[in-house]
Design a protein around this motif. Structure first.
Motif, mmCIF file in Angstrom:
data_model
loop_
_atom_site.group_PDB
_atom_site.id
_atom_site.type_symbol
_atom_site.label_atom_id
_atom_site.label_comp_id
_atom_site.label_asym_id
_atom_site.label_seq_id
_atom_site.Cartn_x
_atom_site.Cartn_y
_atom_site.Cartn_z
ATOM 1 N N GLU A 130 0.764 -1.329 -0.024
ATOM 2 C CA GLU A 130 -0.059 -0.008 -0.027
ATOM 3 C C GLU A 130 0.845 1.219 -0.061
ATOM 4 N N LEU A 131 2.071 1.235 0.493
ATOM 5 C CA LEU A 131 2.861 2.351 0.677
ATOM 6 C C LEU A 131 4.037 2.439 -0.384
ATOM 7 N N LEU A 132 4.794 1.327 -0.353
ATOM 8 C CA LEU A 132 6.020 1.288 -1.188
ATOM 9 C C LEU A 132 5.904 1.595 -2.727
ATOM 10 N N PRO A 133 4.711 1.099 -3.423
ATOM 11 C CA PRO A 133 4.691 1.450 -4.961
ATOM 12 C C PRO A 133 4.718 2.702 -4.971
ATOM 13 N N GLY A 134 4.060 3.640 -4.136
ATOM 14 C CA GLY A 134 4.165 5.181 -4.473
ATOM 15 C C GLY A 134 5.658 5.684 -4.417
ATOM 16 N N ASP A 135 6.400 5.148 -3.838
ATOM 17 C CA ASP A 135 7.932 5.718 -3.576
ATOM 18 C C ASP A 135 8.829 4.748 -4.821
ATOM 19 N N VAL A 136 8.293 3.519 -4.979
ATOM 20 C CA VAL A 136 9.466 2.816 -6.078
ATOM 21 C C VAL A 136 8.215 2.248 -7.024
ATOM 22 N N PRO A 137 7.714 2.990 -7.890
ATOM 23 C CA PRO A 137 6.768 2.784 -8.932
ATOM 24 C C PRO A 137 7.313 1.672 -9.973
ATOM 25 N N SER A 138 8.762 1.645 -10.202
ATOM 26 C CA SER A 138 8.985 0.860 -11.337
ATOM 27 C C SER A 138 9.524 -0.693 -10.724
ATOM 28 N N ALA A 139 9.222 -0.746 -9.366
ATOM 29 C CA ALA A 139 9.542 -2.150 -8.791
ATOM 30 C C ALA A 139 8.482 -3.264 -8.661
ATOM 31 N N ARG A 140 8.784 -4.317 -8.912
ATOM 32 C CA ARG A 140 7.668 -5.519 -8.865
ATOM 33 C C ARG A 140 8.136 -5.793 -7.272
ATOM 34 N N ILE A 141 7.130 -6.013 -6.638
ATOM 35 C CA ILE A 141 7.281 -6.286 -5.058
ATOM 36 C C ILE A 141 6.628 -7.796 -4.793
ATOM 37 N N LEU A 142 7.219 -8.523 -4.167
ATOM 38 C CA LEU A 142 6.958 -9.914 -3.775
ATOM 39 C C LEU A 142 7.138 -10.060 -2.239
ATOM 40 N N THR A 143 6.388 -10.945 -1.721
ATOM 41 C CA THR A 143 6.777 -11.440 -0.330
ATOM 42 C C THR A 143 6.754 -12.796 -0.341
ATOM 43 N N TYR A 144 7.502 -13.388 0.651
ATOM 44 C CA TYR A 144 7.661 -15.051 0.628
ATOM 45 C C TYR A 144 7.307 -15.367 2.052
ATOM 46 N N GLY A 145 6.696 -16.572 2.126
ATOM 47 C CA GLY A 145 6.170 -17.137 3.577
ATOM 48 C C GLY A 145 6.663 -18.540 3.537
ATOM 49 N N TYR A 146 7.005 -18.847 4.761
ATOM 50 C CA TYR A 146 7.706 -20.081 5.085
ATOM 51 C C TYR A 146 7.204 -20.350 6.331
ATOM 52 N N ASP A 147 7.297 -21.787 6.795
ATOM 53 C CA ASP A 147 6.876 -22.145 8.369
ATOM 54 C C ASP A 147 8.236 -21.732 9.206
ATOM 55 N N ALA A 148 7.921 -20.785 9.799
ATOM 56 C CA ALA A 148 9.101 -19.984 10.648
ATOM 57 C C ALA A 148 9.042 -20.371 12.157
ATOM 58 N N ASN A 149 8.945 -21.772 12.450
ATOM 59 C CA ASN A 149 8.929 -22.288 13.859
ATOM 60 C C ASN A 149 10.200 -21.996 14.383
ATOM 61 N N VAL A 150 10.559 -21.476 15.683
ATOM 62 C CA VAL A 150 11.700 -21.434 16.284
ATOM 63 C C VAL A 150 12.468 -22.718 16.276
ATOM 64 N N ALA A 151 11.897 -23.902 16.572
ATOM 65 C CA ALA A 151 12.548 -25.260 16.296
ATOM 66 C C ALA A 151 13.107 -25.576 15.019
ATOM 67 N N HIS A 152 12.574 -25.100 14.157
ATOM 68 C CA HIS A 152 13.253 -25.290 12.921
ATOM 69 C C HIS A 152 14.660 -24.604 12.582
ATOM 70 N N PHE A 153 14.820 -23.394 13.469
ATOM 71 C CA PHE A 153 16.185 -22.822 13.258
ATOM 72 C C PHE A 153 17.052 -23.394 14.358
ATOM 73 N N TRP A 154 16.739 -23.891 15.323
ATOM 74 C CA TRP A 154 17.542 -24.560 16.261
ATOM 75 C C TRP A 154 17.256 -25.902 16.671
ATOM 76 N N SER A 155 17.409 -26.619 15.698
ATOM 77 C CA SER A 155 17.289 -28.273 15.773
ATOM 78 C C SER A 155 18.687 -28.972 15.593
ATOM 79 N N ARG A 156 18.584 -30.152 15.983
ATOM 80 C CA ARG A 156 19.855 -30.622 15.600
ATOM 81 C C ARG A 156 20.376 -30.614 14.123
#
Length: 301
Positions: free
Chosen positions: A41-67
């Motif tokens: 909602e805000l960023l396209p007004g400042d960088v109109p020539s940019a394609r904007i994407l967002t990425y989602g994943y399963d960000a459970n703390v245990a996945h980062f600190w596992s064996r």
């Protein structure tokens, strides 16, 4: 929701900006304040020539600190670059420069993906990465004990009571320590030439949460790169509701500058008595010689 989501797709896009959330975040909620999803909602007004994407994943703390054998950071990083590569191929944007905006341990997912890309099939994507904004991302280097201490901070913050996770945190931090060692080395190597350098700015939190400072200034910054204080806590430093918000202006200021810089045509020095130059982005959609002969991005006819 997981995977890539396109938030803005102008017909004349010259650059991709990709957002990656951190622990217990989401591809939209991490970047939303007062129902305002600022990359959409805000960023396209400042960088109109940019394609904007967002990425989602399963960000459970245990996945980062596992064996080490169970660590899922490689899975997240590989899936991220695989989806991004396929998406860019589908829209004929494989040569378009990329900027990442990453919050918290989302920055580690990005760093790991870039390190891995140097030795796998994502080299073309890797060569297009021009800038990274880190928001509260811990950079603990190769010290497993420091990563273990960071784990305790996150678990306190997210009120994790996983007793198994708390055991042998030094060992469980081995993967993060390897990334913490490899990523700065990659940055140094790429920084040896101006056209491969990755520009970086590190923002760090200026306000504590109820659990204290989650990622302090020393951890959230990388030597040799800009570091900027944001007057917010770890959760709020990535959320903006207005284009006049001073913190938003600090972050978007880098994006505006980088979009301009990375989209400029660049001159190439004379080779074999001919002037060659790229037309388009820094990595060039087409290359021409002064004879008018079209070549590909690598100067091969």
């Amino acid at each position: 929701m997981y995977g890539l989501l396109i938030l803005n797709d102008p017909s004349q896009a010259v650059i991709d900006i990709v957002f990656v959330h951190g622990l217990h975040g989401g591809r939209t909620k991490t970047w939303t304040k007062d129902d305002v999803l600022w990359p959409e909602e805000l960023l396209p007004g400042d960088v109109p020539s940019a394609r904007i994407l967002t990425y989602g994943y399963d960000a459970n703390v245990a996945h980062f600190w596992s064996r080490p054998a169970d660590n899922k950071i490689d899975t997240f990083s590989n899936a991220f670059f695989s989806q991004l590569t396929n998406n860019r191929s589908e829209v004929d944007a494989t040569n378009r420069p990329i900027i990442f905006v990453a919050h918290s341990l989302g920055g580690i997912v990005v760093a790991n993906a870039i390190v891995d890309a140097a030795t796998n099939s994502y080299g073309e994507l890797s060569s297009c990465i021009r800038g990274i904004i880190f928001l509260g991302t811990p950079h603990k280097g190769s010290n497993k004990a420091k990563w273990a201490d960071q784990a305790r901070k996150f678990m306190t913050f997210f009120k994790s009571t996983n007793s198994e996770l708390l055991k042998d945190l030094d060992e469980k931090s081995e993967k993060l320590a390897k990334i913490g060692d490899s990523f700065p080395t990659l940055l140094i190597n790429r920084g040896k030439q101006s056209d491969t350098r990755i520009e970086i700015v590190c923002f760090y939190e200026g306000q504590p949460t109820v659990s204290g400072m989650i990622v302090d200034e020393d951890s959230a910054t990388l030597p040799g790169y800009d570091k900027i204080l944001l007057d917010a806590n770890h959760s709020e430093m990535c959320k903006f509701a207005s284009s006049t918000d001073s913190m938003y202006r600090q972050v978007v200021g880098y994006l505006i500058k980088w979009v301009k810089d990375f989209s400029k045509p660049i001159e190439r020095q004379k080779e074999g008595g001919r002037n060659a130059y790229f037309h388009g982005t820094n990595y060039g959609l087409q290359q021409y010689s002064n004879t008018g002969t079209q070549t590909n991005n690598f100067g091969v006819r």
